[in-house]
Design an enzyme around this catalytic site. Sequence first.
Site, PDB file in Angstrom:
ATOM      1  N   HIS A   1     -20.315  -5.537  66.005  1.00  0.00           N
ATOM      2  CA  HIS A   1     -19.628  -4.586  65.670  1.00  0.00           C
ATOM      3  C   HIS A   1     -19.530  -5.021  63.722  1.00  0.00           C
ATOM      4  O   HIS A   1     -19.942  -4.472  62.778  1.00  0.00           O
ATOM      5  CB  HIS A   1     -19.298  -3.789  65.993  1.00  0.00           C
ATOM      6  CG  HIS A   1     -18.728  -2.590  65.474  1.00  0.00           C
ATOM      7  ND1 HIS A   1     -20.111  -2.062  65.673  1.00  0.00           N
ATOM      8  CD2 HIS A   1     -17.483  -1.533  64.769  1.00  0.00           C
ATOM      9  CE1 HIS A   1     -19.296  -0.151  64.970  1.00  0.00           C
ATOM     10  NE2 HIS A   1     -17.989  -1.041  64.858  1.00  0.00           N
TER      11      HIS A   1
ATOM     12  N   ARG B   1     -39.689  -4.835  63.961  1.00  0.00           N
ATOM     13  CA  ARG B   1     -39.884  -5.855  65.787  1.00  0.00           C
ATOM     14  C   ARG B   1     -39.687  -4.154  66.793  1.00  0.00           C
ATOM     15  O   ARG B   1     -38.485  -4.075  66.950  1.00  0.00           O
ATOM     16  CB  ARG B   1     -38.107  -6.836  65.406  1.00  0.00           C
ATOM     17  CG  ARG B   1     -38.804  -7.581  64.203  1.00  0.00           C
ATOM     18  CD  ARG B   1     -37.536  -8.476  64.076  1.00  0.00           C
ATOM     19  NE  ARG B   1     -37.626  -9.787  63.172  1.00  0.00           N
ATOM     20  CZ  ARG B   1     -37.244  -9.699  62.588  1.00  0.00           C
ATOM     21  NH1 ARG B   1     -36.603  -8.969  61.650  1.00  0.00           N
ATOM     22  NH2 ARG B   1     -37.497 -11.121  62.283  1.00  0.00           N
TER      23      ARG B   1
ATOM     24  N   ARG C   1     -44.928  -3.778  64.424  1.00  0.00           N
ATOM     25  CA  ARG C   1     -45.028  -5.112  64.702  1.00  0.00           C
ATOM     26  C   ARG C   1     -45.673  -4.468  66.614  1.00  0.00           C
ATOM     27  O   ARG C   1     -44.489  -4.321  67.002  1.00  0.00           O
ATOM     28  CB  ARG C   1     -44.426  -6.016  64.664  1.00  0.00           C
ATOM     29  CG  ARG C   1     -44.919  -7.552  65.265  1.00  0.00           C
ATOM     30  CD  ARG C   1     -44.486  -8.854  64.883  1.00  0.00           C
ATOM     31  NE  ARG C   1     -42.392  -8.616  65.136  1.00  0.00           N
ATOM     32  CZ  ARG C   1     -42.071  -9.845  64.901  1.00  0.00           C
ATOM     33  NH1 ARG C   1     -42.130 -10.352  64.352  1.00  0.00           N
ATOM     34  NH2 ARG C   1     -40.708  -9.437  65.373  1.00  0.00           N
TER      35      ARG C   1
ATOM     36  N   GLU D   1     -48.649 -16.201  60.986  1.00  0.00           N
ATOM     37  CA  GLU D   1     -47.286 -16.768  61.642  1.00  0.00           C
ATOM     38  C   GLU D   1     -47.684 -18.296  62.107  1.00  0.00           C
ATOM     39  O   GLU D   1     -46.755 -18.767  62.609  1.00  0.00           O
ATOM     40  CB  GLU D   1     -46.335 -16.429  61.765  1.00  0.00           C
ATOM     41  CG  GLU D   1     -47.173 -15.443  62.995  1.00  0.00           C
ATOM     42  CD  GLU D   1     -45.731 -14.775  63.911  1.00  0.00           C
ATOM     43  OE1 GLU D   1     -44.082 -14.759  63.223  1.00  0.00           O
ATOM     44  OE2 GLU D   1     -45.893 -13.374  64.564  1.00  0.00           O
TER      45      GLU D   1
ATOM     46  N   ASN E   1     -40.604 -16.942  59.300  1.00  0.00           N
ATOM     47  CA  ASN E   1     -39.363 -18.047  60.052  1.00  0.00           C
ATOM     48  C   ASN E   1     -40.568 -19.241  61.414  1.00  0.00           C
ATOM     49  O   ASN E   1     -40.035 -19.548  61.240  1.00  0.00           O
ATOM     50  CB  ASN E   1     -39.328 -16.835  61.123  1.00  0.00           C
ATOM     51  CG  ASN E   1     -38.475 -16.300  60.261  1.00  0.00           C
ATOM     52  OD1 ASN E   1     -37.850 -16.479  59.079  1.00  0.00           O
ATOM     53  ND2 ASN E   1     -37.535 -14.329  60.830  1.00  0.00           N
ATOM     54  N   ASP E   2     -41.427 -17.851  61.601  1.00  0.00           N
ATOM     55  CA  ASP E   2     -42.494 -19.016  62.803  1.00  0.00           C
ATOM     56  C   ASP E   2     -43.091 -20.302  61.711  1.00  0.00           C
ATOM     57  O   ASP E   2     -43.721 -20.880  62.439  1.00  0.00           O
ATOM     58  CB  ASP E   2     -43.144 -17.867  63.782  1.00  0.00           C
ATOM     59  CG  ASP E   2     -42.768 -17.884  65.230  1.00  0.00           C
ATOM     60  OD1 ASP E   2     -41.586 -18.179  65.611  1.00  0.00           O
ATOM     61  OD2 ASP E   2     -42.550 -16.501  65.811  1.00  0.00           O
TER      62      ASP E   2
ATOM     63  N   ARG F   1     -37.341 -23.540  65.521  1.00  0.00           N
ATOM     64  CA  ARG F   1     -36.607 -22.890  64.220  1.00  0.00           C
ATOM     65  C   ARG F   1     -34.677 -22.660  64.621  1.00  0.00           C
ATOM     66  O   ARG F   1     -33.747 -22.107  64.213  1.00  0.00           O
ATOM     67  CB  ARG F   1     -36.801 -21.492  63.778  1.00  0.00           C
ATOM     68  CG  ARG F   1     -37.078 -21.041  65.063  1.00  0.00           C
ATOM     69  CD  ARG F   1     -38.014 -19.274  64.789  1.00  0.00           C
ATOM     70  NE  ARG F   1     -37.660 -17.823  64.227  1.00  0.00           N
ATOM     71  CZ  ARG F   1     -38.139 -16.840  64.427  1.00  0.00           C
ATOM     72  NH1 ARG F   1     -39.723 -16.893  64.406  1.00  0.00           N
ATOM     73  NH2 ARG F   1     -37.588 -15.917  64.115  1.00  0.00           N
TER      74      ARG F   1
ATOM     75  N   CYS G   1     -42.168 -11.003  55.569  1.00  0.00           N
ATOM     76  CA  CYS G   1     -41.481 -10.586  55.980  1.00  0.00           C
ATOM     77  C   CYS G   1     -40.425 -11.448  57.127  1.00  0.00           C
ATOM     78  O   CYS G   1     -39.610 -11.219  57.277  1.00  0.00           O
ATOM     79  CB  CYS G   1     -42.025  -9.595  57.272  1.00  0.00           C
ATOM     80  SG  CYS G   1     -43.049 -10.105  58.494  1.00  0.00           S
TER      81      CYS G   1
END
Length: 563
Positions: A186, A293, A330, A429, A452-453, A463, A500
């Site tokens: 937070h 996402r 997605r 990906e 990322n993937d 990762r 992305c």
Amino acid sequence: MKVMMKRILTTQTVSKGYAIGPAYPVIRRELVIERRTVSPEEKESEIRRFQDAAATAKKQLESIAGDSEIFEAYIQLVQDEALIQGIIKKIRDGSNAEAAVEDTANEFIMIFEMMEDAYMRERAADLKDVKKRLQYALAGIVENPFTELREPAIIIAKELTPSDTADMNFDNVLGFLTELGGVTSHVSIIAKGKGIPCLTGVKDICSLVKAGMMIAMDAGTGEICLDPDKGTIEDYTDREARFEERERVMDEESKKPSVTRDGHSFMLCANVGNIEDIKDALKSRIEGIGLFRSEFVYMMKKDAFPTEEEQFEIYKEAALLMKEKELTIRTLDIGGDKGLDYYEFEKEENPFLGCRAIRLCLNMPEMFKTQLRALLRASVYGNIRIMYPMLISIEELERANALLAECKEELRQQGIAYRDSVEVGMMIETPSSVVMANEFAQRVDFFSIGTNDLTQYLLVVDRGNKNISGLYDSFHPTVLRAISYVINCAHVHGIKVGMCGEFASDEKASLILLGMGLDEFSMSAGSIKDVKYRLRNASYEEAKELAAQAVKKATAEEVKALL
Ligand code: PEP
Ligand code: MG
């Protein structure tokens, strides 16, 4: 005794910037949880005592909630049936209210903390905060550790909760240094939103700092100077002035169009996980949402998959917020490292190579169709684009599209509106989607590269595995050549390519990506300003030259040497 100037270096930058000022350590009154056995006659009055405390906590939360989603979530938590019934049961079994609250909340906190997903783990902090509120209410105490914060200071704490920040006068907050809390905690969200310099994960800072001790911090480099000498203060003051000037220029720049200095347009978009993120992202001048996402819609549910209606409401609100701007949603990407409270995934030896994302959806067609119908129905309210994750074959694409066609047909028969021309694209990906990019490009409306993937699968480097994190490098020529190949295939067939994955927000990489012809850069809203500044000041012609050289290099180091 004069404490010697001391420098600490930390790595978890949450929100960049400089702060120089006295320390304000957060001191909390520790509540000692007294335990006693309540007699059978006392039980009902003890339950009422707990219920009164819960009502007080709820009232306090309502008074500070405003339109904060976090406090809305807290209000839900103090009314959560499973929590309340758990506490009441413990009182019926003989616990006093304080002990019952402590033990029941701790059981739930432990479950949250054991979850794989970082976002869900940090929700354990919410429950700790609610637990404390209930206990203060039982003790009849109103706790506010910020009553003494009357001058601008740097806040030092082990951990900061949303309740803390609700009590804080931000005009007097120069910076935050906390021992706990990650980038999605937070305090991180608040610091980013308000542009307050913030470093989390600063080991032992509470024991190193005394109230009023001067501190100079550079949240960009992660440097903290305790009790700085005159020269250091002057140095930080200079650096702060330069930083603020750059921020001012970047703020001005970020309002201007996304176009390079030689007139080449690009799109800057945001990655989001919920409606609140979209509202934040819209504060920056973005061209669209490059990645919503949707798994967060599923992960926020506790007891069952979200219904079509629940999803429809969320996607519709997102579409209305985005108006005519693109909103790429997605489809469910769950499995791998992301679980759900209400669905037991089969144990797998290699979850990242297992039944995740589109594979799971194709195995559960009714569940998948619920999402597709919700997306189709929401598509009439804006510019929704549907994006499939993790595809490896044309057959998977065809099966997903066949389910989409079934959904359209059902909606048509029921007379429910949807946008027939809704664009359908895919994430690139997996290595297979790269090799097959030419074939995929003829069958979808757009690509979005998920580095990322893609990096983990191309280089066979997990990762999330810290032991081999040095091997995870998207500047590896393998990754760069794959990206370049995908962009070329897309452009041959006249479709646009976004990115992305995190690589899109790497300031250095962005120039190479621009030169490769990437059409859209999508990233968390906090990074947009930096990338825009860099790209607006770049020359497309020079970037093309840079990209051409980069793809010929043999090692990541040689690529980086170009930048
Ligand atoms: C990616 O893989 O690059 C991506 C954007 O998806 P996620 O990080 O959600 O797996
Ligand atoms: Mg991915």
